[in-house]
Design an enzyme around this catalytic site. Structure first.
Site, PDB file in Angstrom:
ATOM      1  N   TYR A  65      -8.066 -46.513 -88.374  1.00 40.10           N
ATOM      2  CA  TYR A  65      -7.304 -47.437 -89.224  1.00 40.10           C
ATOM      3  C   TYR A  65      -7.565 -47.136 -90.703  1.00 40.10           C
ATOM      4  O   TYR A  65      -6.624 -46.890 -91.467  1.00 40.10           O
ATOM      5  CB  TYR A  65      -7.718 -48.867 -88.887  1.00 40.10           C
ATOM      6  CG  TYR A  65      -6.959 -49.947 -89.609  1.00 40.10           C
ATOM      7  CD1 TYR A  65      -5.668 -50.301 -89.232  1.00 40.10           C
ATOM      8  CD2 TYR A  65      -7.552 -50.652 -90.658  1.00 40.10           C
ATOM      9  CE1 TYR A  65      -4.978 -51.318 -89.890  1.00 40.10           C
ATOM     10  CE2 TYR A  65      -6.873 -51.671 -91.315  1.00 40.10           C
ATOM     11  CZ  TYR A  65      -5.584 -51.997 -90.932  1.00 40.10           C
ATOM     12  OH  TYR A  65      -4.919 -53.010 -91.587  1.00 40.10           O
ATOM     13  N   LYS A  96      -4.921 -45.314 -93.113  1.00 38.44           N
ATOM     14  CA  LYS A  96      -4.337 -46.015 -94.268  1.00 38.44           C
ATOM     15  C   LYS A  96      -4.606 -45.248 -95.555  1.00 38.44           C
ATOM     16  O   LYS A  96      -3.801 -45.270 -96.491  1.00 38.44           O
ATOM     17  CB  LYS A  96      -4.918 -47.427 -94.382  1.00 38.44           C
ATOM     18  CG  LYS A  96      -4.448 -48.384 -93.280  1.00 38.44           C
ATOM     19  CD  LYS A  96      -3.039 -48.895 -93.547  1.00 38.44           C
ATOM     20  CE  LYS A  96      -2.638 -49.969 -92.545  1.00 38.44           C
ATOM     21  NZ  LYS A  96      -1.249 -50.413 -92.707  1.00 38.44           N
ATOM     22  N   PHE A 110       4.337 -53.625 -80.090  1.00 37.24           N
ATOM     23  CA  PHE A 110       2.962 -53.417 -79.597  1.00 37.24           C
ATOM     24  C   PHE A 110       2.147 -54.700 -79.781  1.00 37.24           C
ATOM     25  O   PHE A 110       1.583 -55.222 -78.824  1.00 37.24           O
ATOM     26  CB  PHE A 110       2.305 -52.215 -80.299  1.00 37.24           C
ATOM     27  CG  PHE A 110       0.868 -52.020 -79.893  1.00 37.24           C
ATOM     28  CD1 PHE A 110       0.501 -51.984 -78.552  1.00 37.24           C
ATOM     29  CD2 PHE A 110      -0.137 -51.897 -80.853  1.00 37.24           C
ATOM     30  CE1 PHE A 110      -0.836 -51.828 -78.174  1.00 37.24           C
ATOM     31  CE2 PHE A 110      -1.470 -51.737 -80.477  1.00 37.24           C
ATOM     32  CZ  PHE A 110      -1.818 -51.705 -79.140  1.00 37.24           C
ATOM     33  N   GLY A 133       3.666 -57.132 -81.972  1.00 38.82           N
ATOM     34  CA  GLY A 133       4.690 -58.067 -82.437  1.00 38.82           C
ATOM     35  C   GLY A 133       5.361 -58.744 -81.250  1.00 38.82           C
ATOM     36  O   GLY A 133       5.228 -58.289 -80.115  1.00 38.82           O
ATOM     37  N   GLY A 175       5.905 -58.644 -86.365  1.00 37.59           N
ATOM     38  CA  GLY A 175       4.476 -58.971 -86.361  1.00 37.59           C
ATOM     39  C   GLY A 175       4.188 -60.224 -87.167  1.00 37.59           C
ATOM     40  O   GLY A 175       5.106 -60.922 -87.625  1.00 37.59           O
ATOM     41  N   ARG A 186      -8.832 -61.387 -84.427  1.00 35.80           N
ATOM     42  CA  ARG A 186      -9.389 -61.555 -85.772  1.00 35.80           C
ATOM     43  C   ARG A 186     -10.044 -62.924 -85.895  1.00 35.80           C
ATOM     44  O   ARG A 186      -9.804 -63.820 -85.088  1.00 35.80           O
ATOM     45  CB  ARG A 186      -8.296 -61.341 -86.829  1.00 35.80           C
ATOM     46  CG  ARG A 186      -8.020 -59.862 -87.027  1.00 35.80           C
ATOM     47  CD  ARG A 186      -6.890 -59.600 -87.995  1.00 35.80           C
ATOM     48  NE  ARG A 186      -5.575 -59.754 -87.364  1.00 35.80           N
ATOM     49  CZ  ARG A 186      -4.426 -59.504 -87.981  1.00 35.80           C
ATOM     50  NH1 ARG A 186      -4.421 -59.094 -89.226  1.00 35.80           N
ATOM     51  NH2 ARG A 186      -3.278 -59.651 -87.338  1.00 35.80           N
TER      52      ARG A 186
HETATM   53  P1  NAD Z   1       0.452 -57.395 -86.600  1.00 37.02           P
HETATM   54  O1  NAD Z   1      -0.286 -56.622 -85.568  1.00 37.02           O
HETATM   55  O2  NAD Z   1       0.820 -58.810 -86.308  1.00 37.02           O
HETATM   56  O3  NAD Z   1       1.808 -56.652 -87.007  1.00 37.02           O
HETATM   57  C1  NAD Z   1       2.009 -55.283 -86.888  1.00 37.02           C
HETATM   58  C2  NAD Z   1       3.421 -55.056 -86.379  1.00 37.02           C
HETATM   59  O4  NAD Z   1       3.683 -53.635 -86.333  1.00 37.02           O
HETATM   60  C3  NAD Z   1       3.623 -55.575 -84.945  1.00 37.02           C
HETATM   61  O5  NAD Z   1       4.834 -56.264 -84.868  1.00 37.02           O
HETATM   62  C4  NAD Z   1       3.631 -54.303 -84.109  1.00 37.02           C
HETATM   63  O6  NAD Z   1       4.357 -54.450 -82.903  1.00 37.02           O
HETATM   64  C5  NAD Z   1       4.263 -53.314 -85.062  1.00 37.02           C
HETATM   65  N1  NAD Z   1       3.925 -51.915 -84.762  1.00 37.02           N
HETATM   66  C6  NAD Z   1       2.701 -51.400 -84.498  1.00 37.02           C
HETATM   67  N2  NAD Z   1       2.794 -50.075 -84.277  1.00 37.02           N
HETATM   68  C7  NAD Z   1       4.113 -49.736 -84.428  1.00 37.02           C
HETATM   69  C8  NAD Z   1       4.850 -48.526 -84.319  1.00 37.02           C
HETATM   70  N3  NAD Z   1       4.229 -47.381 -84.019  1.00 37.02           N
HETATM   71  N4  NAD Z   1       6.179 -48.558 -84.529  1.00 37.02           N
HETATM   72  C9  NAD Z   1       6.819 -49.727 -84.822  1.00 37.02           C
HETATM   73  N5  NAD Z   1       6.173 -50.908 -84.929  1.00 37.02           N
HETATM   74  C10 NAD Z   1       4.835 -50.913 -84.731  1.00 37.02           C
HETATM   75  O7  NAD Z   1      -0.438 -57.300 -87.930  1.00 37.02           O
HETATM   76  P2  NAD Z   1      -0.252 -57.955 -89.368  1.00 37.02           P
HETATM   77  O8  NAD Z   1      -1.472 -58.698 -89.687  1.00 37.02           O
HETATM   78  O9  NAD Z   1       1.074 -58.616 -89.476  1.00 37.02           O
HETATM   79  O10 NAD Z   1      -0.270 -56.648 -90.299  1.00 37.02           O
HETATM   80  C11 NAD Z   1       0.925 -56.069 -90.778  1.00 37.02           C
HETATM   81  C12 NAD Z   1       0.596 -54.922 -91.736  1.00 37.02           C
HETATM   82  O11 NAD Z   1      -0.203 -55.401 -92.826  1.00 37.02           O
HETATM   83  C13 NAD Z   1      -0.179 -53.776 -91.082  1.00 37.02           C
HETATM   84  O12 NAD Z   1       0.276 -52.547 -91.596  1.00 37.02           O
HETATM   85  C14 NAD Z   1      -1.596 -54.036 -91.537  1.00 37.02           C
HETATM   86  O13 NAD Z   1      -2.351 -52.852 -91.583  1.00 37.02           O
HETATM   87  C15 NAD Z   1      -1.376 -54.633 -92.918  1.00 37.02           C
HETATM   88  N6  NAD Z   1      -2.533 -55.458 -93.304  1.00 37.02           N
HETATM   89  C16 NAD Z   1      -2.721 -56.692 -92.760  1.00 37.02           C
HETATM   90  C17 NAD Z   1      -3.844 -57.447 -93.130  1.00 37.02           C
HETATM   91  C18 NAD Z   1      -4.096 -58.825 -92.577  1.00 37.02           C
HETATM   92  O14 NAD Z   1      -5.111 -59.416 -92.909  1.00 37.02           O
HETATM   93  N7  NAD Z   1      -3.229 -59.415 -91.785  1.00 37.02           N
HETATM   94  C19 NAD Z   1      -4.757 -56.927 -94.039  1.00 37.02           C
HETATM   95  C20 NAD Z   1      -4.537 -55.644 -94.556  1.00 37.02           C
HETATM   96  C21 NAD Z   1      -3.415 -54.931 -94.197  1.00 37.02           C
HETATM   97  N1  UDP Z   2     -15.860 -61.985 -86.528  1.00 39.81           N
HETATM   98  C1  UDP Z   2     -16.684 -62.895 -85.888  1.00 39.81           C
HETATM   99  N2  UDP Z   2     -16.239 -63.465 -84.739  1.00 39.81           N
HETATM  100  C2  UDP Z   2     -15.020 -63.201 -84.191  1.00 39.81           C
HETATM  101  C3  UDP Z   2     -14.180 -62.278 -84.860  1.00 39.81           C
HETATM  102  C4  UDP Z   2     -14.650 -61.686 -86.018  1.00 39.81           C
HETATM  103  O1  UDP Z   2     -17.815 -63.185 -86.347  1.00 39.81           O
HETATM  104  O2  UDP Z   2     -14.682 -63.769 -83.146  1.00 39.81           O
HETATM  105  C5  UDP Z   2     -16.323 -61.379 -87.798  1.00 39.81           C
HETATM  106  C6  UDP Z   2     -16.236 -59.856 -87.853  1.00 39.81           C
HETATM  107  O3  UDP Z   2     -17.424 -59.263 -87.352  1.00 39.81           O
HETATM  108  C7  UDP Z   2     -16.067 -59.623 -89.340  1.00 39.81           C
HETATM  109  C8  UDP Z   2     -15.266 -60.838 -89.820  1.00 39.81           C
HETATM  110  O4  UDP Z   2     -15.446 -61.831 -88.827  1.00 39.81           O
HETATM  111  O5  UDP Z   2     -17.295 -59.600 -89.996  1.00 39.81           O
HETATM  112  C9  UDP Z   2     -13.781 -60.565 -90.009  1.00 39.81           C
HETATM  113  O6  UDP Z   2     -13.310 -59.932 -88.829  1.00 39.81           O
HETATM  114  P1  UDP Z   2     -11.775 -59.641 -88.570  1.00 39.81           P
HETATM  115  O7  UDP Z   2     -11.675 -58.900 -87.275  1.00 39.81           O
HETATM  116  O8  UDP Z   2     -10.988 -60.885 -88.736  1.00 39.81           O
HETATM  117  O9  UDP Z   2     -11.319 -58.697 -89.788  1.00 39.81           O
HETATM  118  P2  UDP Z   2     -11.983 -57.454 -90.552  1.00 39.81           P
HETATM  119  O10 UDP Z   2     -13.344 -57.171 -90.000  1.00 39.81           O
HETATM  120  O11 UDP Z   2     -11.027 -56.332 -90.310  1.00 39.81           O
HETATM  121  O12 UDP Z   2     -12.067 -57.905 -91.949  1.00 39.81           O
END
Ligand code: NAD
Ligand code: UDP
Length: 315
Positions: free
Chosen positions: A145, A149, A36, A38, A12, A186
């Site tokens: 979610y 978590k 999924f 990734g 991912g 996002r």
């Molecule tokens: P992402 O969607 O790019 O990565 C998630 C990865 O997990 C993907 O490669 C997906 O294929 C894999 N995956 C999903 N379900 C799976 C399953 N059942 N079995 C095996 N693999 C599975 O998202 P990301 O932004 O890289 O986030 C990674 C982690 O960090 C997540 O746990 C997410 O909740 C956490 N996180 C991310 C953020 C952020 O801002 N990016 C913020 C808070 C927490």
């Molecule tokens: N958002 C937006 N336009 C977009 C995508 C997201 O205005 O095209 C807003 C969304 O409503 C939220 C913020 O941006 O208030 C961050 O959204 P994101 O999905 O990135 O992450 P999260 O809500 O999980 O922090």
């Protein structure tokens, strides 16, 4: 010799940067993913490294592997993707956490959970400190979610207390950077892609809601610092304290791309948090960590990444 690390969700966005950083310091990496959200493209450049192995597996099923350190990152993170199949999202969070904790208990590995600022829900305390219990709707569209978590955090601390499993819990705040999917959904990737295509920028609601954006390289440094830290289980916030409204972000992206995009207003999704900003005092104290990349710098790298990707795809 370096550690043997298992990274779930390793193909991912964050996971692939983490695999890269661990390899760079001489460690071995077992990258586990069900693809999924990734992509093989994220880790293609690592496949030739003899210290890197790729395993296609779903974390909701148990697995036996030998590793010293487990980074549990498997879970879709974008609201669009985690709401696609909410029951599966809960399974991934809860069963995935249990399977990794069971593995850690069997092998004696240290295990780190990628938790999230979403455990604070729509926070009544600002900025968010680790001691705040949060304000989460248990039955809304984000609950699969958020509550998933939260249960994962509970499991981590219960396994620690009951079975002495060596746990680490980090609460990640909005992180962005190269390798986010074009259709990730996002805000940073949406705005960058829309601006580069000169398409309308989609503001949900008034755009007055705030987020704090952390560049992925800063985050990865914090993740590894937490895994390496002895005598501290967390939870610890990892994020960039700079707080911006969504409108401010849109204006920055338009300015940096020179886009002719107009702003369009879409409905605000249900339970969208109003404000979010990490208090990172604890991370500073315990890990000596703080972000170094300002938003404009990180946005530049992210926009350049999407620009190259869209040009390659003939977009
Ligand atoms: P992402 O969607 O790019 O990565 C998630 C990865 O997990 C993907 O490669 C997906 O294929 C894999 N995956 C999903 N379900 C799976 C399953 N059942 N079995 C095996 N693999 C599975 O998202 P990301 O932004 O890289 O986030 C990674 C982690 O960090 C997540 O746990 C997410 O909740 C956490 N996180 C991310 C953020 C952020 O801002 N990016 C913020 C808070 C927490
Ligand atoms: N958002 C937006 N336009 C977009 C995508 C997201 O205005 O095209 C807003 C969304 O409503 C939220 C913020 O941006 O208030 C961050 O959204 P994101 O999905 O990135 O992450 P999260 O809500 O999980 O922090």
């Amino acid at each position: 010799m370096g550690h043997v690390n298992l990274v779930t969700g390793g193909a991912g966005f964050i996971g692939s940067h983490l695999c890269e950083a661990l390899l760079a310091r001489g460690d071995e990496v077992l990258c586990l993913d069900n693809f999924f959200t990734g992509r093989k493209a994220n880790i293609e450049h690592l496949l030739g490294n003899p210290r890197f192995e790729l395993i296609r597996h779903d974390v909701i099923n148990p697995i036996v592997l030998e590793a010293d350190c487990i980074y549990n990152f498997a879970c879709p993170a974008s609201p669009v993707h985690y709401q696609f199949n909410p029951v599966k999202t809960i399974q991934t969070n809860v069963m995935g956490a249990m399977n990794m904790l069971n593995l850690a208990r069997e092998t004696g590995a240290r295990v780190l959970q990628a938790s999230t600022s979403e455990v604070y829900g729509d926070p009544a305390v600002h900025p968010q400190v680790e001691s705040y219990w949060g304000n989460v709707n248990p039955i809304g569209p984000r609950s699969c979610y958020d509550e998933g978590k939260r249960v994962a955090e509970t499991l981590f601390f219960d396994y620690h207390q009951q079975d002495k499993v060596d746990i680490r819990v980090i609460r990640i705040f909005n992180t962005y950077g190269p390798r986010m999917l074009v259709n990730d959904g996002r805000v940073v990737s949406n705005f960058a892609v829309q601006a580069l295509r000169n398409e309308p920028i989609t503001i949900y609601g008034e755009g007055s809601q705030t987020r704090s954006f952390c560049y992925v390289d800063d985050l990865v440094r914090g993740i590894i610092a937490m895994m390496d830290c002895d005598g501290f289980n967390g939870p610890v916030n990892l994020g960039n304290p700079g707080e911006f409204t969504i409108l401010e972000l849109a204006e920055m992206v338009i300015q940096m791309t020179g886009a002719k995009s107009e702003l369009v207003r879409n409905p605000l999704p249900k339970d969208d948090p109003t404000r979010r900003q990490p208090d990172i005092t604890l991370a500073r104290e315990k890990l000596g960590w703080e972000p170094a990349v300002p938003l404009v710098q990180g946005l530049r790298k992210t926009i350049d990444y999407f620009d190259a990707l869209l040009s390659k795809n003939g977009d």
